[in-house]
Each structure stands twice: as C-alpha cells, then as structure tokens.
Design a protein around this motif. Structure first.
Motif, mmCIF file in Angstrom:
data_model
loop_
_atom_site.group_PDB
_atom_site.id
_atom_site.type_symbol
_atom_site.label_atom_id
_atom_site.label_comp_id
_atom_site.label_asym_id
_atom_site.label_seq_id
_atom_site.Cartn_x
_atom_site.Cartn_y
_atom_site.Cartn_z
ATOM 1 N N ALA A 171 0.899 -1.211 0.042
ATOM 2 C CA ALA A 171 0.068 0.056 -0.086
ATOM 3 C C ALA A 171 0.877 1.185 -0.079
ATOM 4 C CB ALA A 171 -1.052 0.036 1.212
ATOM 5 N N ARG A 172 2.183 1.177 0.390
ATOM 6 C CA ARG A 172 3.222 2.309 0.600
ATOM 7 C C ARG A 172 4.402 1.899 0.108
ATOM 8 N NH1 ARG A 172 3.609 4.377 6.148
ATOM 9 N NH2 ARG A 172 4.728 6.187 4.933
ATOM 10 N N PRO A 173 4.465 1.495 -1.310
ATOM 11 C CA PRO A 173 5.906 0.867 -1.951
ATOM 12 C C PRO A 173 6.749 2.032 -1.544
ATOM 13 C CG PRO A 173 4.237 1.689 -3.719
ATOM 14 C CD PRO A 173 3.571 1.494 -2.272
ATOM 15 N N ARG A 174 7.928 1.333 -1.351
ATOM 16 C CA ARG A 174 9.456 2.080 -0.883
ATOM 17 C C ARG A 174 9.265 2.810 0.451
ATOM 18 N NH1 ARG A 174 9.015 4.107 -6.309
ATOM 19 N NH2 ARG A 174 10.517 3.148 -7.863
ATOM 20 N N ALA A 175 8.117 2.990 1.137
ATOM 21 C CA ALA A 175 8.171 3.601 2.566
ATOM 22 C C ALA A 175 8.999 2.717 3.615
ATOM 23 C CB ALA A 175 6.656 3.954 2.940
ATOM 24 N N VAL A 176 9.466 2.935 4.453
ATOM 25 C CA VAL A 176 10.193 2.120 5.405
ATOM 26 C C VAL A 176 9.160 1.812 6.706
ATOM 27 C CG1 VAL A 176 11.914 1.764 6.959
ATOM 28 C CG2 VAL A 176 12.339 2.888 5.011
ATOM 29 N N HIS A 177 8.838 0.532 6.776
ATOM 30 C CA HIS A 177 7.959 0.341 7.963
ATOM 31 C C HIS A 177 8.640 -0.202 9.012
ATOM 32 C CE1 HIS A 177 4.206 0.401 5.119
ATOM 33 N NE2 HIS A 177 5.168 0.315 4.305
ATOM 34 N N PRO A 178 8.610 0.321 10.192
ATOM 35 C CA PRO A 178 9.439 -0.187 11.602
ATOM 36 C C PRO A 178 8.801 -1.245 11.851
ATOM 37 C CG PRO A 178 8.807 2.223 11.890
ATOM 38 C CD PRO A 178 8.071 1.619 10.442
ATOM 39 N N ARG A 179 9.555 -2.374 12.300
ATOM 40 C CA ARG A 179 8.978 -3.755 12.864
ATOM 41 C C ARG A 179 7.984 -3.508 13.822
ATOM 42 N NH1 ARG A 179 14.487 -4.635 12.065
ATOM 43 N NH2 ARG A 179 14.900 -6.599 10.943
ATOM 44 N N GLU A 180 8.334 -2.446 14.802
ATOM 45 C CA GLU A 180 7.229 -2.151 15.999
ATOM 46 C C GLU A 180 5.778 -2.073 15.599
ATOM 47 O OE1 GLU A 180 10.371 -0.964 15.754
ATOM 48 O OE2 GLU A 180 11.481 -2.232 17.308
ATOM 49 N N ARG A 181 5.857 -0.920 14.448
ATOM 50 C CA ARG A 181 4.755 -0.713 13.848
ATOM 51 C C ARG A 181 3.885 -1.802 12.995
ATOM 52 N NH1 ARG A 181 5.421 4.555 10.823
ATOM 53 N NH2 ARG A 181 6.057 5.303 12.892
ATOM 54 N N LEU A 182 4.554 -2.485 12.423
ATOM 55 C CA LEU A 182 4.174 -3.671 11.855
ATOM 56 C C LEU A 182 3.400 -4.469 12.765
ATOM 57 C CD1 LEU A 182 6.961 -4.487 9.148
ATOM 58 C CD2 LEU A 182 4.618 -3.718 8.553
ATOM 59 N N LEU A 183 4.252 -4.701 13.814
ATOM 60 C CA LEU A 183 3.691 -5.694 14.902
ATOM 61 C C LEU A 183 2.372 -5.048 15.482
ATOM 62 C CD1 LEU A 183 6.465 -6.779 17.339
ATOM 63 C CD2 LEU A 183 4.806 -8.273 15.916
ATOM 64 N N ALA A 184 2.251 -3.664 15.608
ATOM 65 C CA ALA A 184 1.198 -3.166 16.099
ATOM 66 C C ALA A 184 -0.054 -3.107 15.172
ATOM 67 C CB ALA A 184 1.245 -1.770 16.811
ATOM 68 N N GLU A 185 0.185 -3.038 13.944
ATOM 69 C CA GLU A 185 -0.567 -2.683 12.949
ATOM 70 C C GLU A 185 -1.406 -3.970 12.335
ATOM 71 O OE1 GLU A 185 0.903 0.086 10.141
ATOM 72 O OE2 GLU A 185 0.730 1.789 11.800
ATOM 73 N N ILE A 186 -0.465 -4.997 12.469
ATOM 74 C CA ILE A 186 -0.846 -6.239 11.654
ATOM 75 C C ILE A 186 -1.101 -7.569 13.016
ATOM 76 C CG2 ILE A 186 -0.048 -8.277 10.210
ATOM 77 C CD1 ILE A 186 1.394 -6.058 8.448
ATOM 78 N N TRP A 187 -0.365 -7.408 13.738
ATOM 79 C CA TRP A 187 -0.617 -8.532 14.720
ATOM 80 C C TRP A 187 -1.336 -7.872 15.835
ATOM 81 C CZ3 TRP A 187 3.628 -8.875 11.526
ATOM 82 C CH2 TRP A 187 3.863 -10.032 11.192
ATOM 83 N N GLY A 188 -1.593 -6.519 16.207
ATOM 84 C CA GLY A 188 -2.427 -5.900 17.096
ATOM 85 C C GLY A 188 -1.485 -6.110 18.417
ATOM 86 N N TRP A 189 -0.421 -6.242 18.455
ATOM 87 C CA TRP A 189 0.611 -6.097 19.703
ATOM 88 C C TRP A 189 0.808 -4.972 20.078
ATOM 89 C CZ3 TRP A 189 4.670 -10.596 18.695
ATOM 90 C CH2 TRP A 189 4.157 -11.885 18.367
ATOM 91 N N GLY A 190 0.805 -4.722 21.593
ATOM 92 C CA GLY A 190 1.199 -3.293 21.933
ATOM 93 C C GLY A 190 2.684 -3.078 22.326
ATOM 94 N N ASP A 191 3.509 -4.159 22.333
ATOM 95 C CA ASP A 191 4.899 -4.187 22.549
ATOM 96 C C ASP A 191 5.653 -4.564 21.610
ATOM 97 O OD1 ASP A 191 5.411 -6.996 22.897
ATOM 98 O OD2 ASP A 191 4.018 -6.935 24.883
ATOM 99 N N ALA A 192 7.024 -4.493 21.657
ATOM 100 C CA ALA A 192 7.958 -4.942 20.361
ATOM 101 C C ALA A 192 8.400 -6.323 20.916
ATOM 102 C CB ALA A 192 9.074 -3.607 20.499
ATOM 103 N N ALA A 193 8.246 -7.011 21.661
ATOM 104 C CA ALA A 193 8.536 -8.144 22.110
ATOM 105 C C ALA A 193 8.761 -9.191 20.928
ATOM 106 C CB ALA A 193 8.089 -8.815 23.327
ATOM 107 N N GLY A 194 8.080 -9.039 20.044
ATOM 108 C CA GLY A 194 7.877 -10.099 18.892
ATOM 109 C C GLY A 194 8.438 -9.762 17.534
#
Length: 228
Positions: A171-194
């Motif tokens: 949906a946003r090619p070339r944009a850098v997606h931080p792992r923590e934000r991917l975890l929050a937005e796709i997995w629904g996790w509130g922390d960066a442990a995964g």
C-alpha cells in the motif's frame, strides 16, 4: 453466550495444556484439548474451532502434519508452539499454514494476547469493502477482496498474516515500515517483544514471492521494492 469463540489446544505436555486451557477459558473462550496428532485432527474436524494452538512436537504425527490436515479441511488460524528456537521448524510451520508461533517457554498472558490478536485480524479481514481496488506495484498484484496475491501473473499461496503483511507493505511501496509498527498494525501487539515474528514472516514472503521484493532496512524494518 452464543458467540463464544472455540479454541482447540493440541499439546502433549499436560501441565502446559492445562494452564493454556485455564487461561483461555478465563478469557471467555470455549476450549477443547487434544494430546496427540491424530486426536487433534479428529477433534478439529468435529468441533470446527475458531483457532488452534498447536505444539510442533507431538506423538502420533507432528504438529506440521496436524496443521496440513486441519488446513486441508478448512482454513483456520493456527498459533504454533515450538520448544526449539529453530528457524527451519518455524519457516516450515509458516509454510504449511500456521499464522504465528511462540517458542517455549512462553508467557501464558502473551499467548492469550496473541490469540485475541489473531482473531481480531480475522474479523478485520471480513470487513473489506466489496469494491476495494487491487494494489498493483510493478509485477505484484494484491487483491484485497479475494485475498489473492500474484507476481508476474503467478498466484502465491499465502497464510492470512502473510497476506496482510504484503498488502500493508504494498500500500506504501518504498516507504520504510518499522518492525514495531508492523507488529502493532498487523498483529495487534502493543509491545515490541515479537519482532522476530515479523522477520520470519518476511522470510516466508521472500521465499514465496522472490527475494528481491522486500528490502531490509537494518535496525529499522522493511520496505517493499518496486518490482520490475
């Protein structure tokens, strides 16, 4: 409550199985238990669970075979448990249709949070607008309505979370997606442990769609390259 979700826990270590079941029941789920591979497949066919928590190492036949057989019957989200922090096991598990994994020993609280996150994601997937447009980036095509992905016209068979991840990046090619934000937005996790969960799913996507598609931005996350 007529809308209670049903979870099947397939785990041969009785103390783990019982504590997972107790926590999930306390969270409002109906829980069935199986302690070997054949029993897990039989109960899944009978009870049609909304989600399966599945150990890889099982008597009878292993969790990978259970996963294959359950998914062949009907698609259902699967959270795999593995005692070995082994990339190969995890990638094979993701390849045969698991949506997520946890390595033992794990926190029962975190497992419950992941079960809720997986089910929330399935609910969200059912809310796609029927006329939502396909995302086309170079030779990559992502169809959000049919949840299909093609590269150079060839369809790739993705797990539900793999689909959500590639759709999010595309949906946003070339944009850098931080792992923590991917975890929050796709997995629904509130922390960066995964964050290793993200890495393993990216590996699976590279294997299925081509190693050139997703660029690692070291120390940050991932970006979708525009494929030729």
């Amino acid at each position: 409550m007529g809308n209670r979700r049903r979870v099947l826990v397939v785990e041969d270590e009785l103390t783990i199985a019982e504590s997972v079941a107790a926590r999930l029941r306390a969270e409002g789920f109906d829980v069935d238990l199986a302690h070997d591979g054949p029993q897990g497949v039989a109960i899944a066919a009978r009870t049609k669970p909304d989600l399966v928590v599945l150990d890889i190492m099982l008597p009878g036949f292993d969790g990978l075979e259970v996963c294959r057989r359950i998914q062949a019957e009907r698609p259902v989200p699967i959270l795999m448990l593995t005692a070995r922090d082994d990339e190969t096991d995890l990638l094979v598990g993701l390849a045969v249709g698991a949506d997520d994994y946890m390595t033992k020993p794990f926190s029962i609280r975190e497992l419950a949070a992941r079960v809720h996150a997986l089910l929330r994601r399935i609910d969200r997937a059912g809310q796609v607008e029927p006329e939502a447009a396909a995302i086309v980036v170079g030779d990559l095509e992502v169809d959000p309505v049919e949840r299909r992905v093609r590269r150079a016209g060839v369809e790739a068979h993705l797990t539900p979370i793999e689909f959500d991840l590639i759709a999010h990046l595309a949906a946003r090619p070339r944009a850098v997606h931080p792992r923590e934000r991917l975890l929050a937005e796709i997995w629904g996790w509130g922390d960066a442990a995964g964050t290793r969960t993200v890495d393993s799913h990216v590996k699976a996507l590279r294997r299925k769609l081509g190693a050139d598609l997703i660029r690692t931005v070291h120390g940050v996350g991932y970006a979708l390259e525009v494929p030729k």
